[in-house]
Motif scaffolding. Structure first.
Motif, PDB file in Angstrom:
ATOM      1  N   GLY A  64       1.181  -1.483   0.091  1.00  0.00           N
ATOM      2  CA  GLY A  64       0.147   0.122  -0.286  1.00  0.00           C
ATOM      3  C   GLY A  64       1.259   1.306   0.460  1.00  0.00           C
ATOM      4  O   GLY A  64       2.309   1.405  -0.582  1.00  0.00           O
ATOM      5  N   ALA A  80      -0.751   2.709   9.729  1.00  0.00           N
ATOM      6  CA  ALA A  80      -0.108   1.121   9.895  1.00  0.00           C
ATOM      7  C   ALA A  80       1.083   1.446  11.210  1.00  0.00           C
ATOM      8  O   ALA A  80       1.819   1.864  10.288  1.00  0.00           O
ATOM      9  N   THR A 103      -5.193 -11.244  -0.776  1.00  0.00           N
ATOM     10  CA  THR A 103      -5.850 -10.908   0.722  1.00  0.00           C
ATOM     11  C   THR A 103      -5.920  -9.876   1.158  1.00  0.00           C
ATOM     12  O   THR A 103      -4.734  -9.116   0.432  1.00  0.00           O
ATOM     13  N   LEU A 104      -6.572  -9.536   2.496  1.00  0.00           N
ATOM     14  CA  LEU A 104      -5.984  -8.333   2.856  1.00  0.00           C
ATOM     15  C   LEU A 104      -5.338  -8.029   4.236  1.00  0.00           C
ATOM     16  O   LEU A 104      -5.535  -7.100   4.448  1.00  0.00           O
TER      17      LEU A 104
HETATM   18  C1  LIG Z   1      -0.395  -8.763   2.988  1.00  0.00           C
HETATM   19  C2  LIG Z   1      -0.456  -7.999   3.364  1.00  0.00           C
HETATM   20  C3  LIG Z   1      -0.056  -7.451   4.951  1.00  0.00           C
HETATM   21  C4  LIG Z   1      -0.393  -6.658   5.152  1.00  0.00           C
HETATM   22  N1  LIG Z   1       0.397  -5.869   6.632  1.00  0.00           N
HETATM   23  C5  LIG Z   1      -0.349  -5.068   7.406  1.00  0.00           C
HETATM   24  C6  LIG Z   1       1.059  -4.510   8.713  1.00  0.00           C
HETATM   25  O1  LIG Z   1       2.015  -5.039   8.640  1.00  0.00           O
HETATM   26  N2  LIG Z   1       0.226  -3.283   8.974  1.00  0.00           N
HETATM   27  C7  LIG Z   1      -0.953  -2.726   9.227  1.00  0.00           C
HETATM   28  O2  LIG Z   1      -1.027  -1.219   9.363  1.00  0.00           O
HETATM   29  N3  LIG Z   1      -1.119  -2.866   7.970  1.00  0.00           N
HETATM   30  C8  LIG Z   1      -1.151  -4.118   7.271  1.00  0.00           C
HETATM   31  N4  LIG Z   1      -1.702  -4.197   5.802  1.00  0.00           N
HETATM   32  C9  LIG Z   1      -3.120  -3.396   5.470  1.00  0.00           C
HETATM   33  C10 LIG Z   1      -2.498  -2.358   4.061  1.00  0.00           C
HETATM   34  O3  LIG Z   1      -1.749  -2.648   4.209  1.00  0.00           O
HETATM   35  C11 LIG Z   1      -2.324  -0.957   5.442  1.00  0.00           C
HETATM   36  O4  LIG Z   1      -3.382  -0.567   5.838  1.00  0.00           O
HETATM   37  C12 LIG Z   1      -2.449   0.000   3.869  1.00  0.00           C
HETATM   38  O5  LIG Z   1      -1.551   1.197   4.800  1.00  0.00           O
HETATM   39  C13 LIG Z   1      -3.434   0.669   2.955  1.00  0.00           C
HETATM   40  O6  LIG Z   1      -2.701   0.885   2.631  1.00  0.00           O
HETATM   41  P1  LIG Z   1      -3.261   0.908   0.670  1.00  0.00           P
HETATM   42  O7  LIG Z   1      -2.571   3.071   0.030  1.00  0.00           O
HETATM   43  O8  LIG Z   1      -3.518   0.269  -0.144  1.00  0.00           O
HETATM   44  O9  LIG Z   1      -4.466   2.299   1.148  1.00  0.00           O
HETATM   45  P2  LIG Z   1      -6.303   1.649   0.539  1.00  0.00           P
HETATM   46  O10 LIG Z   1      -6.192   0.061   1.503  1.00  0.00           O
HETATM   47  O11 LIG Z   1      -6.429   2.494  -0.930  1.00  0.00           O
HETATM   48  O12 LIG Z   1      -6.978   2.455   1.616  1.00  0.00           O
HETATM   49  C14 LIG Z   1      -7.664   2.921   2.616  1.00  0.00           C
HETATM   50  C15 LIG Z   1      -7.716   4.275   3.137  1.00  0.00           C
HETATM   51  O13 LIG Z   1      -7.053   4.749   3.021  1.00  0.00           O
HETATM   52  C16 LIG Z   1      -7.548   6.159   2.544  1.00  0.00           C
HETATM   53  N5  LIG Z   1      -7.104   6.494   2.243  1.00  0.00           N
HETATM   54  C17 LIG Z   1      -5.286   6.569   0.993  1.00  0.00           C
HETATM   55  N6  LIG Z   1      -4.765   7.091   0.457  1.00  0.00           N
HETATM   56  C18 LIG Z   1      -5.382   7.923   0.907  1.00  0.00           C
HETATM   57  C19 LIG Z   1      -5.041   9.601   0.749  1.00  0.00           C
HETATM   58  N7  LIG Z   1      -3.634   9.637  -0.093  1.00  0.00           N
HETATM   59  N8  LIG Z   1      -5.597  10.522   1.162  1.00  0.00           N
HETATM   60  C20 LIG Z   1      -6.823  10.066   2.064  1.00  0.00           C
HETATM   61  N9  LIG Z   1      -7.033   9.315   1.870  1.00  0.00           N
HETATM   62  C21 LIG Z   1      -6.339   7.769   1.597  1.00  0.00           C
HETATM   63  C22 LIG Z   1      -8.636   4.998   1.132  1.00  0.00           C
HETATM   64  O14 LIG Z   1      -9.861   6.473   1.063  1.00  0.00           O
HETATM   65  C23 LIG Z   1      -9.462   4.592   2.340  1.00  0.00           C
HETATM   66  O15 LIG Z   1     -10.361   4.547   3.676  1.00  0.00           O
HETATM   67  C24 LIG Z   1      -1.290  -4.943   4.913  1.00  0.00           C
HETATM   68  C25 LIG Z   1      -2.289  -5.520   4.198  1.00  0.00           C
HETATM   69  C26 LIG Z   1      -2.256  -7.076   2.993  1.00  0.00           C
HETATM   70  C27 LIG Z   1      -3.007  -7.282   1.775  1.00  0.00           C
END
Ligand SMILES: Cc1cc2nc3c(=O)[nH]c(=O)nc-3n(C[C@H](O)[C@H](O)[C@H](O)COP(=O)(O)OP(=O)(O)OC[C@H]3O[C@@H](n4cnc5c(N)ncnc54)[C@H](O)[C@@H]3O)c2cc1C
Length: 308
Positions: A126, A136, A220-221
């Motif tokens: 992400g 995160a 996965t998520l």
């Molecule tokens: C295999 C795997 C492992 C993971 N491990 C972890 C971990 O160890 N720790 C952890 O904390 N998370 C983990 N995650 C979850 C995820 O990676 C995090 O939450 C990540 O930070 C989400 O980022 P994204 O850009 O994909 O956000 P998105 O899923 O695209 O969006 C999430 C939210 O953020 C908002 N958003 C995104 N960008 C902006 C922006 N620029 N301005 C305003 N709002 C915004 C969106 O509107 C949405 O509400 C994992 C996920 C997977 C698939």
């Protein structure tokens, strides 16, 4: 041309895609179609596109890497924007970064600059924007305490600078998580700490190795539920005997019970049914209701809440 999405698409040209499939852009491979999909790669085009959508009065769904959201099977009747605005600069112990930059490669780069504070993110998928919204974290680290300041676009389209306290960071939350207020993070300034390069490299390798051993691959998520205070959601799900439980194409991972895997053809309905079953059975067994860590996007509610 009466359809407002067609009209907007015609104005945006190549940057816009009508009736676009969303599933291929998501980590879990689930989600219907977007009425209009736009993927800005430069800050100026992101700001301009947001202005165009606001002016057209259309509902907007803004995402980064789509790694923490479950999109609805029926798709989203609105403009879906995926932030791919990249760029960063290390400046002493400060890292200035655009919100669409992927956090994991950035974490790896901190070793070269002999800086500690971000190594925990080496396997977190992400963007920086998504990481700030969900605060995160992993292995005892999280992004909130690193944020010195950030530049945002307000719901009215003004560029605003805020300091880290503005976000009200808490465990996997910030004031922006699920708020529907319509703030957009454009960039952030992170404050890291000087460290021995070898120590940062060792930490990166340790975290990568730990993930390889403990977390499944595949669609996965990541963690479906938050860890309840003093315990782990994965441990509770495992202890309730739910590893391998399946609804349609979605299954509770045998390797890490808080990870649900899309083994093929899984839908949001399957994912939600599996979540519900796990919540109920953990409740029966331990008297504790697991709260979602992932964000569940409800098409109807989101349109009402986020129409900017
Ligand atoms: C295999 C795997 C492992 C993971 N491990 C972890 C971990 O160890 N720790 C952890 O904390 N998370 C983990 N995650 C979850 C995820 O990676 C995090 O939450 C990540 O930070 C989400 O980022 P994204 O850009 O994909 O956000 P998105 O899923 O695209 O969006 C999430 C939210 O953020 C908002 N958003 C995104 N960008 C902006 C922006 N620029 N301005 C305003 N709002 C915004 C969106 O509107 C949405 O509400 C994992 C996920 C997977 C698939």
């Amino acid at each position: 041309m009466s359809d407002p999405y067609r009209r907007l698409a015609a104005r945006l040209g190549e940057e816009a895609q009508l009736d676009a499939r969303l599933a291929p852009f998501t980590a879990i491979g689930i989600g219907g179609r977007a009425a209009l999909l736009v993927i800005p790669r430069r800050r100026e085009s992101l700001v301009r596109l947001l202005g165009e959508v606001r002016e057209a009065g259309l509902p907007l769904y803004f995402f980064g890497g789509l790694t923490n959201v479950l999109l609805p099977d029926e798709g989203l009747r609105g403009v879906v924007m995926l932030n791919r605005v990249r760029g960063h600069r290390f400046d002493g112990t400060v890292l200035r970064v655009e919100s669409g930059e992927m956090i994991a490669p950035l974490a790896r780069r901190t070793a070269r600059h002999a800086l500690e504070g971000l190594a925990w993110a080496v396997s977190v998928p992400g963007t920086i924007g998504g990481a700030l919204v969900g605060n995160a974290g992993a292995y005892g680290g999280e992004i909130g305490p690193l944020v010195e300041e950030a530049t945002l676009l307000s719901p009215q389209g003004e560029v605003v600078a805020v300091d880290g306290r503005w976000f009200d960071f808490a465990y996997r939350r910030s004031r922006l998580k699920g708020s529907g207020e319509g703030w957009t993070i454009l960039s952030a300034v992170l404050r890291l700490r000087p460290a021995a390069r070898e120590a940062v490299e060792a930490a990166l390798n340790r975290y990568v190795e730990h993930r390889r051993r403990t977390q499944p691959r595949g669609r996965t998520l990541g963690s479906t539920f938050k860890n309840p205070p003093g315990d782990y959601a994965g441990r509770l799900i495992d202890a309730a005997g739910l590893k391998g439980l399946r609804r349609g194409g979605i299954v509770v991972s045998e390797k890490h019970a808080n990870f649900f895997i899309n083994e093929g053809g899984g839908t949001a309905a399957d994912y939600l049914a599996l979540m519900r079953e796990v919540q109920e059975r953990v409740m029966e067994r331990f008297g504790l209701w697991l709260e979602p860590e992932i964000e569940i996007i409800d098409a109807a509610a989101e349109v009402a809440a986020r129409g900017r």
